[in-house]
Design a protein around this motif. Structure first.
Motif, PDB file in Angstrom:
ATOM      1  N   ASN A 178      71.382  26.308  36.868  1.00 29.24           N
ATOM      2  CA  ASN A 178      71.036  25.951  37.658  1.00 29.24           C
ATOM      3  C   ASN A 178      69.853  23.985  37.099  1.00 29.24           C
ATOM      4  N   THR A 209      68.606  35.668  33.131  1.00 26.88           N
ATOM      5  CA  THR A 209      68.183  33.952  32.933  1.00 26.88           C
ATOM      6  C   THR A 209      67.634  33.621  31.673  1.00 26.88           C
ATOM      7  N   PRO A 249      67.885  22.190  38.967  1.00 24.31           N
ATOM      8  CA  PRO A 249      66.145  21.994  39.466  1.00 24.31           C
ATOM      9  C   PRO A 249      65.782  22.532  38.456  1.00 24.31           C
ATOM     10  N   GLU A 250      65.994  23.827  38.437  1.00 28.83           N
ATOM     11  CA  GLU A 250      64.686  24.723  37.954  1.00 28.83           C
ATOM     12  C   GLU A 250      65.012  24.667  36.484  1.00 28.83           C
ATOM     13  N   ASP A 251      65.935  24.151  35.189  1.00 30.14           N
ATOM     14  CA  ASP A 251      65.945  23.839  34.775  1.00 30.14           C
ATOM     15  C   ASP A 251      66.578  25.596  33.843  1.00 30.14           C
ATOM     16  N   GLU A 252      67.555  26.309  34.313  1.00 28.69           N
ATOM     17  CA  GLU A 252      67.662  27.629  34.060  1.00 28.69           C
ATOM     18  C   GLU A 252      68.810  27.960  34.278  1.00 28.69           C
ATOM     19  N   ARG A 311      66.359  29.832  29.556  1.00 27.92           N
ATOM     20  CA  ARG A 311      66.393  28.086  29.766  1.00 27.92           C
ATOM     21  C   ARG A 311      67.516  27.782  29.993  1.00 27.92           C
ATOM     22  N   ARG A 312      67.669  26.347  30.688  1.00 31.59           N
ATOM     23  CA  ARG A 312      68.812  26.081  30.657  1.00 31.59           C
ATOM     24  C   ARG A 312      69.233  25.099  28.625  1.00 31.59           C
TER      25      ARG A 312
END
Lengths: 162, 385
Positions: free
Chosen positions: B330, B353, B332-335, B355-356
């Protein structure tokens, strides 16, 4: 054995008489061997004794009668589901009072289904118990010295003497 | 144990049969019940009985990730309850690491170090909380290395194999957990074969990596470097025989970077990904390998047993019983979100979830066990008592 026999009579270790249908008795190997024995022919009046007390034998026979139709003919998934629910209700019993006797009886009568069910029930009851509760129901004395207790605690931080 | 008229004396056989069904946490607690129980719970045969019972239950999903504060997260999910439960991550490492493999309740963990030529490996049993540091291999590996871990019932041993990124003689060592030592092994001549950086999987006494096989002999492999001078292949390591072999991929599969090796019903499998449109959705295929004996001449055969189309773009990670674990970035959410997708009902559930871009690893074959990984100290203590 005589094919006309539909139920047999057995004696409990307390000397009480119990009737068990032939199809239900087939769930136990030793009972099945007895069935093949001549003493169940019509002209024989010797009643075999099962080394299980009356209170326990009532439960064992109840289990056999419930499970016999499925064991003998196979069953649909919905029957299996129903039987599972019945087993859970059936196993709601006191550990010390009867469950341990059921375990012994199922082992002695070679009843795999009941034995597994009773072992699992005992395990489910025990898993949340404290060490003192376990010692109490199994009548076990703590035979560790205080040094040994200390050593065990160091090796296994998860163990507990309470 | 005292015999009581109201309370029958349960024979050893029955006690064993009941105790083998208990969770490890309870068994560790019950070590203190009495000496007889402690000795029983620690015997090899009880550990094996318990493992066998545990292996017949649904495996757990273990998920590990490193976050930006350099904290480690180690979580476990039960198939029935679907609740993520945290495990003490300090148990495996306080440094960034990843799970290399899982077998019979033992995890092999690789810790990332500054000096990449010195591998830092741990074996740990999350259930008993036991951790053991694996000694350094005999030789330094200059450059990147690959690690595999698995169990072979034939030799009843757990082994770690370490190799340079390219499969070459003199660069492969095997660590045996029962011998507690490394040894160098010969690998035979396969031409130029390179391991992909994806973690391997283990099934049926073998460890499998995806890899590339150079079509131009001695030339260096440049994976993903424009010119297609290589073929994808599966590198297999037989844990008992300590031998490598190469397995061809399914003819109809165009293997790529996003395709993952996994284990389905105890067999080696591939989750392949096809992107639909401009990353609008995915098509995921499940291929399962059968090992044939003689007959057709081919030692392996593949069949495509499931094809699933998803509603959005997701990347498969592994199979967990009848579910595919997938991840979705995701931006935009950086995840990164993790989902489970049921093969039969196509039901999709998000379960975690992170962190990306941060490193994570998943294993879907974890079962609780009492298998000891390190108790040299405990064994010494036991022999005294």
């Amino acid at each position: 054995m005589s094919s006309s026999v539909e139920a047999i009579t057995v004696l409990s270790s307390d000397g009480d008489e119990f009737k068990i249908t032939v199809s239900a008795a087939k769930l136990s190997k030793p009972l099945n061997w007895m069935l093949e024995d001549v003493c169940f022919s019509d002209d024989c009046d010797e009643v075999p004794t099962i080394e299980v007390n009356s209170k326990t034998l009532v439960k064992v026979i109840e289990y056999c009668e419930k499970h016999a139709p499925r064991a003998n003919s196979g069953a649909s998934d919905s029957d299996a589901e129903e039987l599972k629910k019945w087993d859970i209700e059936f196993m709601k019993m006191d550990v010390k009072d009867i469950l341990f006797h059921i375990l012994m009886a199922a082992n002695y009568l070679h009843m795999e289904g009941l034995y597994d069910l009773a072992c699992q029930t005992a395990a489910d009851l025990m898993k949340g118990m404290t060490v003192s509760q376990i010692r109490k129901i199994f009548h076990i004395k703590n035979d560790f010295s205080s040094e040994e207790q200390e050593q065990l605690r160091r090796q296994h931080p998860g163990c507990s003497f309470d | 144990m005292a015999i009581d008229s109201d309370n029958p004396f349960l024979p050893h056989e029955i006690i064993t049969n009941v105790l083998k069904r208990l969770p490890v946490k309870s068994l560790i607690r019950f070590l203190c019940v009495c000496k007889q129980w402690k000795n029983l719970i620690k015997t090899r045969s009880f550990v094996a009985d318990h493992l066998q019972h545990s292996s017949n239950q649904s495996p757990f999903l273990i998920w590990h990730w490193n976050d930006d504060t350099k904290r480690q997260h180690l979580e476990m999910m039960d198939y029935k309850s679907r609740v993520l439960q945290g495990l003490p991550s300090t148990m495996i490492s306080s440094r960034a690491c990843r799970i290399v493999g899982s077998s019979n309740g033992v995890l092999c963990v690789q810790i990332y170090t500054e000096t990449s030529s010195l591998p830092s490996l741990l074996l740990c049993n999350p259930a008993t909380r036991e951790v053991s540091e694996v000694p350094q291999p005999i030789n330094n590996i200059n450059g990147e290395f690959r690690v595999g871990f698995g169990f072979s019932p034939i030799v009843n041993d757990y082994k770690i194999v370490i190799s340079g990124a390219t499969l070459l003689n003199n660069l492969v060592e095997v660590y045996s957990l029962s011998k507690r030592s490394w040894k160098e092994i010969k690998v035979g001549n396969f031409g130029v074969v390179e391991f992909s950086p994806c973690p391997p999987v283990t099934a049926n006494g073998a460890i499998f990596w995806s890899g590339c096989f150079s079509l131009e002999g001695e030339n260096n492999l440049v994976i993903g470097g424009g010119e297609e001078n290589y073929d994808w292949v599966i590198i297999s390591f037989d844990i008992a025989m300590e031998e490598f072999s190469l397995i061809s991929l399914p003819d109809l599969l165009d293997f790529g970077f996003w395709d993952k090796l996994t284990v389905y019903k105890g067999k080696l499998a591939i989750l392949s990904l096809d992107v639909i449109g401009h990353y609008e959705s995915s098509r995921i295929d499940l291929w399962v390998m059968e090992e044939n004996i003689g007959a057709s001449g081919e030692r392996w055969s593949w069949s495509n047993i499931y094809t699933v189309s998803t509603f959005s773009y997701m990347v498969p990670c592994c199979i967990w019983l009848d579910e595919i674990v997938c991840k979705v970035d995701n931006i935009p959410e950086d995840e990164t979100a993790l989902y489970i997708l049921n093969l039969n009902t196509l039901e999709l559930k998000k379960f975690a979830t992170c962190r990306r871009g941060y490193s994570h690893s998943i294993t879907s074959t974890y079962v609780e066990s009492l298998v000891p990984v390190a108790n040299i100290h405990n064994e010494k203590a036991d022999s005294k008592s």
